[in-house]
Enzyme design. Sequence first.
Site, mmCIF file in Angstrom:
data_model
loop_
_atom_site.group_PDB
_atom_site.id
_atom_site.type_symbol
_atom_site.label_atom_id
_atom_site.label_comp_id
_atom_site.label_asym_id
_atom_site.label_seq_id
_atom_site.Cartn_x
_atom_site.Cartn_y
_atom_site.Cartn_z
ATOM 1 C CB ALA A 13 -0.944 0.004 1.202
ATOM 2 N N GLY A 16 1.845 1.604 -3.502
ATOM 3 C CA GLY A 16 0.666 1.900 -4.309
ATOM 4 C C GLY A 16 0.149 3.310 -4.125
ATOM 5 C CG ASP A 17 -0.353 6.916 -0.783
ATOM 6 O OD1 ASP A 17 -1.399 7.419 -1.226
ATOM 7 O OD2 ASP A 17 0.441 7.536 -0.044
ATOM 8 C CB ALA A 18 4.234 6.586 -3.936
ATOM 9 C CB SER A 21 -0.438 9.869 -5.299
ATOM 10 O OG SER A 21 -0.458 11.249 -5.122
#
Length: 128
Positions: A13, A16-18, A21
């Site tokens: 995660a 994945g967040d980076a 985004s």
Amino acid sequence: MIDVNLINGIALAFEGDAVYSMYIRRHLILKGITKPNKLHQEATKYVSAKAQARLIALMLEEQVLTEKEEEIYKRGRNTNSHTKAKNADVVTYRMSTGFEAVMGYLHLTENVERLETLISWCIQKVEG
């Protein structure tokens, strides 16, 4: 080299967040949105915990994910993160973490085509 299949959901995660985004930011800038305040305002429609939870719920409902991606989603969702979301309840935050885990998994396994397919799907749902 570490086996991506053994990486915990929170680490997936985090990646994945980076990645998600970055794709969303690029999409918004290429749409012509360049003012920082407006960029941030628009980005939250895609990148907030609530938006991501809504998107992953739609993905599950419409059976967009592969079996492996669903497994990764559940791994991310069910991992105890020891952190709290600023603007979301626990269920929403965990669903969002699962969503990010899928994005992180696809990026770390270098499955860029699939990653971009899912991100395009998300953009269409948000803008649709």
